[in-house]
Design an enzyme around this catalytic site. Structure first.
Site, PDB file in Angstrom:
ATOM      1  CG  HIS A   1      44.387  59.779  29.238  1.00  0.00           C
ATOM      2  ND1 HIS A   1      43.309  60.630  29.335  1.00  0.00           N
ATOM      3  CD2 HIS A   1      45.396  60.751  29.273  1.00  0.00           C
ATOM      4  CE1 HIS A   1      43.644  62.132  29.461  1.00  0.00           C
ATOM      5  NE2 HIS A   1      45.148  62.065  29.114  1.00  0.00           N
TER       6      HIS A   1
ATOM      7  CG  ASP B   1      48.877  63.283  30.608  1.00  0.00           C
ATOM      8  OD1 ASP B   1      47.886  62.943  29.978  1.00  0.00           O
ATOM      9  OD2 ASP B   1      48.594  64.293  31.433  1.00  0.00           O
TER      10      ASP B   1
ATOM     11  CG  HIS C   1      44.087  63.160  33.673  1.00  0.00           C
ATOM     12  ND1 HIS C   1      45.298  62.615  33.891  1.00  0.00           N
ATOM     13  CD2 HIS C   1      43.960  63.993  32.333  1.00  0.00           C
ATOM     14  CE1 HIS C   1      46.144  62.911  32.469  1.00  0.00           C
ATOM     15  NE2 HIS C   1      45.264  63.809  31.957  1.00  0.00           N
TER      16      HIS C   1
ATOM     17  NE  ARG D   1      49.863  68.292  29.380  1.00  0.00           N
ATOM     18  CZ  ARG D   1      49.096  67.359  28.594  1.00  0.00           C
ATOM     19  NH1 ARG D   1      48.079  66.875  28.610  1.00  0.00           N
ATOM     20  NH2 ARG D   1      49.666  67.003  27.418  1.00  0.00           N
TER      21      ARG D   1
END
Length: 305
Positions: A121, A123, A281, A296
């Site tokens: 996907h 983000d 990723h 993150r």
């Protein structure tokens, strides 16, 4: 105006290679995607304009950068990520209460739901303005497993057959949080999530705002084309259903091509910085019952065009 590149031509650096600091060592990990850099602290880069510019230059060229032994604080993590732009919260995962924009992705042992990971996907494409990029730091890694894969979606576009590139040049598609993160929620909460984040519409092929590269911009959040049913594409009903879905599945499957991928093995205090506009990723879920803890900082992006 962004510079238009020929297929396969590398993205330009913002800083000429000759002026990069001699202390920074760069090791490309594949021919098109990913580089490990050393001799630099992100805590320093957060406060040094020149050093940050060098790192951003390398990011545009390699699309994802990896650094080891970054023993930085959460505040320094956030400070570095903010050099790229404002940080965003996640409506499902939430943020660290003391450091807004820093999302804890902790895979613990006490919940079966934590054993599920994700699909390939990009983000936040369910947002009108998907993430520009992210800075991800490993807090605790499994003894083995738990790698992350990134995919070069510029290379994926460049290597599509010419007739496919022609067919998709003007197509647009929907991206949904309801059909992904929302799927496990009770109906009322799922509908409330969609009301907060209505399905977003984006071009199937977007242009990178800084390099001018063309990017194949569909992923696991993409549900359907919105302007496929035209005389150009549809002669009979079979052309539309399942024809449109078959084309979308083919495009999404390009992220699974190994030649477009780089895989990174985590250790504590390893960091990945990636350009979310040009990559996908996938966090590999192969380490249970070990624990994997990541933090993150996602960076607000612009509207894809």
């Amino acid at each position: 105006m962004p510079q238009t590149l020929r297929p396969g031509e590398p993205a330009p650096a913002l800083v000429r290679p000759g002026v990069l600091r001699s202390s920074i060592e760069v090791e490309p990990l594949t021919c098109t995607l990913g580089a490990e850099i050393s001799g630099v602290s992100l805590a320093d880069a957060a406060r040094d304009d020149g050093l940050f510019a060098e790192i951003k230059s390398l990011l545009l060229r390699h699309k994802v950068l990896f650094l080891r032994d970054q023993d930085i604080t959460r505040a320094e993590h956030v400070l570095f990520a903010r050099r790229f732009g404002e940080l965003e919260d996640h409506p499902v995962a939430g943020s660290d209460p003391d450091h807004p924009g820093l999302v804890r992705i902790y895979k613990e042992l006490d919940s079966p739901a934590e054993h599920y990971e994700n699909a390939l996907h990009t983000d936040g494409t369910w947002r009108e303005n998907p993430s520009m990029g992210a800075v991800l730091r490993c807090v605790e890694s499994p003894p083995v497993g738990g790698d992350t894969i990134w995919v070069d979606m510029v290379e994926a576009y460049n290597r599509l057959p010419e007739h496919i590139r022609t067919q998709i040049e003007d197509l647009r598609a929907r991206h949904s949080i309801e059909a992904t993160f929302g799927a496990v929620l009770p109906e009322e909460k799922r509908h409330a999530l969609k009301a907060l984040f209505p399905d977003a519409e984006h071009p199937v092929v977007r242009t990178h705002p800084e390099t001018g590269e063309k990017i194949l911009f569909v992923n696991a959040f993409t549900t359907h084309f919105v302007n496929y049913h035209t005389p150009r594409n549809v002669r009979f009903g079979q052309d539309y259903a399942p024809g449109a879905n078959l084309l979308l599945n083919y495009l999404i499957s390009q992220a699974s091509v190994p030649e477009y991928q780089v895989r990174f093995r985590w250790r504590k205090n390893s960091v990945a910085v990636w350009d979310n506009r040009s990559t996908q990723h996938y966090a590999v879920q192969d380490y249970w019952p070990a624990v994997r803890k990541m933090e993150r900082a996602g960076i607000v992006g612009g509207r894809p065009v």
